[in-house]
Design a protein around this motif. Structure first.
Motif, PDB file in Angstrom:
ATOM      1  N   GLN A 103       0.837  -1.212   0.000  1.00  0.00           N
ATOM      2  CA  GLN A 103       0.000   0.000   0.000  1.00  0.00           C
ATOM      3  C   GLN A 103       0.866   1.255   0.000  1.00  0.00           C
ATOM      4  O   GLN A 103       0.595   2.204  -0.729  1.00  0.00           O
ATOM      5  CB  GLN A 103      -0.942   0.005   1.206  1.00  0.00           C
ATOM      6  CG  GLN A 103      -1.880   1.187   1.235  1.00  0.00           C
ATOM      7  CD  GLN A 103      -2.823   1.228   0.038  1.00  0.00           C
ATOM      8  OE1 GLN A 103      -3.339   0.206  -0.388  1.00  0.00           O
ATOM      9  NE2 GLN A 103      -3.030   2.399  -0.511  1.00  0.00           N
ATOM     10  N   THR A 104       1.901   1.269   0.811  1.00  0.00           N
ATOM     11  CA  THR A 104       2.795   2.428   0.869  1.00  0.00           C
ATOM     12  C   THR A 104       3.518   2.627  -0.459  1.00  0.00           C
ATOM     13  O   THR A 104       3.617   3.744  -0.965  1.00  0.00           O
ATOM     14  CB  THR A 104       3.816   2.260   2.012  1.00  0.00           C
ATOM     15  OG1 THR A 104       3.097   2.100   3.231  1.00  0.00           O
ATOM     16  CG2 THR A 104       4.747   3.450   2.114  1.00  0.00           C
ATOM     17  N   HIS A 106       2.481   1.709  -3.385  1.00  0.00           N
ATOM     18  CA  HIS A 106       1.469   2.181  -4.333  1.00  0.00           C
ATOM     19  C   HIS A 106       1.213   3.689  -4.161  1.00  0.00           C
ATOM     20  O   HIS A 106       1.138   4.438  -5.136  1.00  0.00           O
ATOM     21  CB  HIS A 106       0.173   1.388  -4.143  1.00  0.00           C
ATOM     22  CG  HIS A 106      -0.948   1.849  -5.003  1.00  0.00           C
ATOM     23  ND1 HIS A 106      -0.957   1.669  -6.368  1.00  0.00           N
ATOM     24  CD2 HIS A 106      -2.091   2.497  -4.695  1.00  0.00           C
ATOM     25  CE1 HIS A 106      -2.060   2.188  -6.864  1.00  0.00           C
ATOM     26  NE2 HIS A 106      -2.773   2.699  -5.859  1.00  0.00           N
ATOM     27  N   THR A 107       1.090   4.130  -2.916  1.00  0.00           N
ATOM     28  CA  THR A 107       0.846   5.546  -2.630  1.00  0.00           C
ATOM     29  C   THR A 107       1.998   6.412  -3.119  1.00  0.00           C
ATOM     30  O   THR A 107       1.776   7.479  -3.715  1.00  0.00           O
ATOM     31  CB  THR A 107       0.642   5.759  -1.108  1.00  0.00           C
ATOM     32  OG1 THR A 107      -0.452   4.947  -0.683  1.00  0.00           O
ATOM     33  CG2 THR A 107       0.367   7.214  -0.778  1.00  0.00           C
ATOM     34  N   LYS A 110       1.825   6.596  -6.959  1.00  0.00           N
ATOM     35  CA  LYS A 110       0.740   7.478  -7.399  1.00  0.00           C
ATOM     36  C   LYS A 110       1.128   8.947  -7.250  1.00  0.00           C
ATOM     37  O   LYS A 110       0.899   9.758  -8.157  1.00  0.00           O
ATOM     38  CB  LYS A 110      -0.538   7.205  -6.595  1.00  0.00           C
ATOM     39  CG  LYS A 110      -1.353   6.066  -7.123  1.00  0.00           C
ATOM     40  CD  LYS A 110      -2.651   5.801  -6.388  1.00  0.00           C
ATOM     41  CE  LYS A 110      -3.198   6.883  -5.536  1.00  0.00           C
ATOM     42  NZ  LYS A 110      -4.444   6.548  -4.853  1.00  0.00           N
ATOM     43  N   LEU A 111       1.716   9.295  -6.121  1.00  0.00           N
ATOM     44  CA  LEU A 111       2.120  10.679  -5.881  1.00  0.00           C
ATOM     45  C   LEU A 111       3.198  11.103  -6.873  1.00  0.00           C
ATOM     46  O   LEU A 111       3.132  12.195  -7.443  1.00  0.00           O
ATOM     47  CB  LEU A 111       2.629  10.847  -4.453  1.00  0.00           C
ATOM     48  CG  LEU A 111       3.150  12.235  -4.094  1.00  0.00           C
ATOM     49  CD1 LEU A 111       2.060  13.286  -4.254  1.00  0.00           C
ATOM     50  CD2 LEU A 111       3.685  12.247  -2.668  1.00  0.00           C
TER      51      LEU A 111
END
Length: 137
Positions: A103-104, A106-107, A110-111
């Motif tokens: 999840q981290t 992926h975040t 995305k950023l």
């Protein structure tokens, strides 16, 4: 100074049952660089281990390392029972850590993509504190 260095350890030495110390540290590494990360963790804690061993403690270092993309290494899985974590809770713990890493990751991606695709508005105005260009007479 040596007596004041570790007052809690000096007190613990009075009780002969408290002779084992576990240094457990979590960390992430590039999925293909586990060995490098493990060696760095060993080096990082070498001084602490030496101090504790000099005072009679049995010291065990246990790095819990995951890959940045959530890879779980067999050595991590096999090390958790040494901490008294049974197989089912150990698997859940590692799954949760894996999900957090993914999840981290992926975040962050995305950023980064958002920042790469954001265009700055173009303007002909200079900032107020910028000097005016020199124009010859």
């Amino acid at each position: 100074m040596a007596g004041e260095e570790m007052p809690l350890l000096n007190a613990a030495m009075q009780n002969k049952r408290t002779r084992k110390v576990w240094i457990v540290e979590g960390g992430y590494c590039t999925d293909t660089r586990y060995s490098d990360k493990y060696r760095r963790k060993e080096e990082q804690h070498k001084h602490l281990q030496t101090l504790l061993q000099a005072r009679g403690f049995e010291v065990t270092l246990l790095p819990v390392i995951l890959g940045f993309t959530g890879a779980i290494y067999k050595t991590t899985v096999s090390a958790l029972p040494a901490l008294g974590i049974e197989k089912a809770p150990a698997k859940k713990l590692l799954y949760d850590l894996h999900a957090h890493a993914v999840q981290t990751h992926h975040t962050i991606i995305k950023l980064r993509r958002k920042l790469e695709n954001t265009t700055q508005p173009k303007t002909n105005k200079r900032p107020r504190n910028c000097m005016q260009p020199f124009e010859p007479p």
